[in-house]
Design a protein around this motif. Structure first.
Motif, PDB file in Angstrom:
ATOM      1  N   LEU A   1       1.015  -1.175   0.013  1.00  0.00           N
ATOM      2  CA  LEU A   1      -0.209   0.030   0.097  1.00  0.00           C
ATOM      3  C   LEU A   1       0.660   1.582   0.276  1.00  0.00           C
ATOM      4  O   LEU A   1       0.181   2.233  -0.463  1.00  0.00           O
ATOM      5  N   LEU A   2       2.089   1.373   0.539  1.00  0.00           N
ATOM      6  CA  LEU A   2       2.715   2.347   1.114  1.00  0.00           C
ATOM      7  C   LEU A   2       3.727   2.626  -0.610  1.00  0.00           C
ATOM      8  O   LEU A   2       3.227   3.596  -0.411  1.00  0.00           O
ATOM      9  N   LYS A   3       3.997   1.620  -0.784  1.00  0.00           N
ATOM     10  CA  LYS A   3       4.139   2.440  -2.390  1.00  0.00           C
ATOM     11  C   LYS A   3       3.798   2.168  -3.177  1.00  0.00           C
ATOM     12  O   LYS A   3       4.457   3.423  -4.205  1.00  0.00           O
ATOM     13  N   LYS A   4       2.696   2.779  -3.046  1.00  0.00           N
ATOM     14  CA  LYS A   4       1.673   3.670  -4.141  1.00  0.00           C
ATOM     15  C   LYS A   4       1.623   4.875  -3.306  1.00  0.00           C
ATOM     16  O   LYS A   4       0.297   5.628  -4.495  1.00  0.00           O
ATOM     17  N   GLU A   5       2.077   5.259  -2.567  1.00  0.00           N
ATOM     18  CA  GLU A   5       1.558   6.269  -1.753  1.00  0.00           C
ATOM     19  C   GLU A   5       2.840   7.690  -2.007  1.00  0.00           C
ATOM     20  O   GLU A   5       4.089   6.754  -2.564  1.00  0.00           O
TER      21      GLU A   5
END
Length: 350
Positions: A215-219
Motif C-alpha cells: 500500500l505504501l509503495k503506491k503513496e
C-alpha cells in the motif's frame, strides 16, 4: 563529597540496562562511584530457566496469565522470596557489605526482595529506590512487602495510581519521574511531519508487512521508509528480497536513541524504553502488535494518554500515516516527558 551508588539491573530485554546506563553516566559525570550488579549473573541457573519460560510464554500467553494472574500474587511473591533467600541471598549480602553503598537503585523488579531480606538481619546504612522500567512490572507480584524501599519512581501519573492501588501502598513515596533518559536526547518539535517513517520488525508478521508495504509503495506523501531488522532476521531477509522500492531502506541495526531525531513516525511494538524515548523526542508510535500477556498495560497507557495508536489493519495504518494530524500529540508528549528525570531521581534519594 563522593557518594557510592549500587545499581541493580538485569540483562533481560534492553530497558533495564538503558535505565542503568543513563543514570550511571550522569553520576560518573559528577565524579560519584558507581557499581552495577546484574541479576542474570547472580542467579545464572535460575535466570537461564526463566528466559526459557519467558520465551515459551510469548508463544503460549496462557502460561504467563496462569503464573502471574490466576495464582495469588502475594503467595507467588513469597515462594520466590524463599527461593532467593535460601540460595542467593548470602552472595548478595556479601556484595553489599563489601561495596558499602550510600544508595541502591533497582532498575529490575526482583531486586527489592533481596534488599528486604538484607535489612531483616542487618542495619540498613543506605537509601534505596526502585525505578519501574516496564509497565508489566506493576501487573506482577514483585512489590508486595517492599515497605523498606525508600522511593519508587514511575513513568506517568496513571502508573502511579495503579501501583498504589495494586500493592495497597499507602506511604507517600511513589513519584512520577518519567523514564530516566539523558537530557541531550530530548527534543521539542514545533510540528510533526509524516515524511520519514521507521519500522521496527520485532514481533511483526509477514502478511501485515507485505500488505503495508504494498500500500505504501503506491503513496507519495513520504520521503523514506527505514525497515529495521532488530530481532526478526527471518522477516527482514524475506522483505529485503521481495519488496523493492527506492524509498524503502533496510537496516540491520540502528542506535534508536541517537537516530530518533531523524524519524517522524515510528511503527513498532509498544516497548517501555522505546515508548519513552519516542515521547522524549516527540515521535508518535503506531503499534500493530504487542506481546500477549506482557504488553497489554502499555496499550492501555497508549489509549489513555493519547500519544500513540494501536492498529493492526495495514489499510488503517496507511490512512493514519497519510491523513492524521500528528501535531495533536505534541501537548500530550509535553505533559508526560521530563528532561530532568535522572536529576529528579538522584536528588530525591539524597
Amino acid at each position: 563529597m563522593q557518594k557510592k551508588y549500587l545499581i541493580l539491573t538485569a540483562s533481560y530485554g534492553s530497558w533495564h540496562n538503558v535505565a542503568r546506563d543513563n543514570i550511571s553516566n550522569y553520576l560518573r559525570e559528577k565524579w560519584d562511584i558507581v557499581q552495577s550488579l546484574d541479576l542474570t549473573d547472580l542467579l545464572k541457573k535460575w535466570w537461564d530457566n526463566s528466559r526459557k519460560f519467558y520465551a515459551f510464554s510469548e508463544k503460549i500467553p496462557f502460561l504467563w496469565d496462569a503464573t502471574f494472574n490466576l495464582l495469588d500474587q502475594e503467595f507467588t511473591n513469597e515462594l520466590l522470596n524463599l527461593l532467593f533467600k535460601s540460595v542467593y541471598q548470602k552472595k548478595f549480602n556479601e556484595i553489599i557489605d563489601e561495596f558499602g553503598p550510600d544508595y541502591v537503585i533497582c532498575t529490575f523488579p526482583n531486586w527489592p526482595v533481596f534488599i528486604r531480606n538484607y535489612t531483616l538481619k542487618n542495619k540498613k546504612t543506605f537509601k534505596s529506590a526502585v525505578i519501574i522500567t516496564d509497565a508489566i512490572e506493576i501487573g506482577m507480584p514483585w512489590f508486595y512487602g517492599c515497605e523498606n524501599i525508600d522511593y519508587f519512581f514511575v513513568i506517568d501519573d496513571f502508573s502511579n495510581k495503579e501501583f498504589k492501588r495494586k500493592f495497597n501502598h499507602i506511604k507517600n513515596n511513589v513519584f512520577t519521574s518519567f523514564f530516566p533518559i539523558e537530557r541531550k536526547y530530548f527534543i521539542d518539535k514545533k510540528t510533526i511531519k509524516n515524511e520519514n517513517i521507521s519500522i521496527l520488525l520485532t514481533w511483526l508478521k509477514k502478511p501485515f508487512m507485505l500488505k503495508l508495504l504494498e500500500l505504501l509503495k503506491k503513496e507519495d506523501f513520504y520521503k523514506e521508509i527505514n525497515i529495521i531488522k532488530w530481532r526478526n532476521a527471518k522477516l527482514f531477509a524475506s522483505l529485503k528480497k521481495e519488496v523493492k522500492d527506492k524509498r524503502i531502506k533496510y537496516s540491520d541495526f540502528i542506535d534508536i536513541k541517537e537516530n530518533l531525531k531523524n524519524i517522524d513516525i515510528f511503527i513498532t511494538k509498544p516497548g517501555w524504553a522505546i515508548m519513552s524515548e519516542c515521547i522524549a523526542t516527540d515521535v508518535p508510535i503506531i503499534s500493530p502488535s504487542f506481546i500477549p500477556g506482557q504488553e497489554e498495560w502499555n496499550i492501555r497507557l497508549m489509549e489513555k494518554a493519547w500519544f500513540w495508536i494501536y492498529e493492526n489493519d495495514p489499510e488503517k495504518v496507511v490512512f493514519y500515516l497519510k491523513y492524521l494530524d500528528f501535531n495533536k500529540f505534541l501537548p500530550n508528549f509535553k505533559k508526560i516527558k521530563k528532561e530532568n528525570a535522572i536529576e529528579f531521581i538522584v536528588e530525591k534519594l539524597k
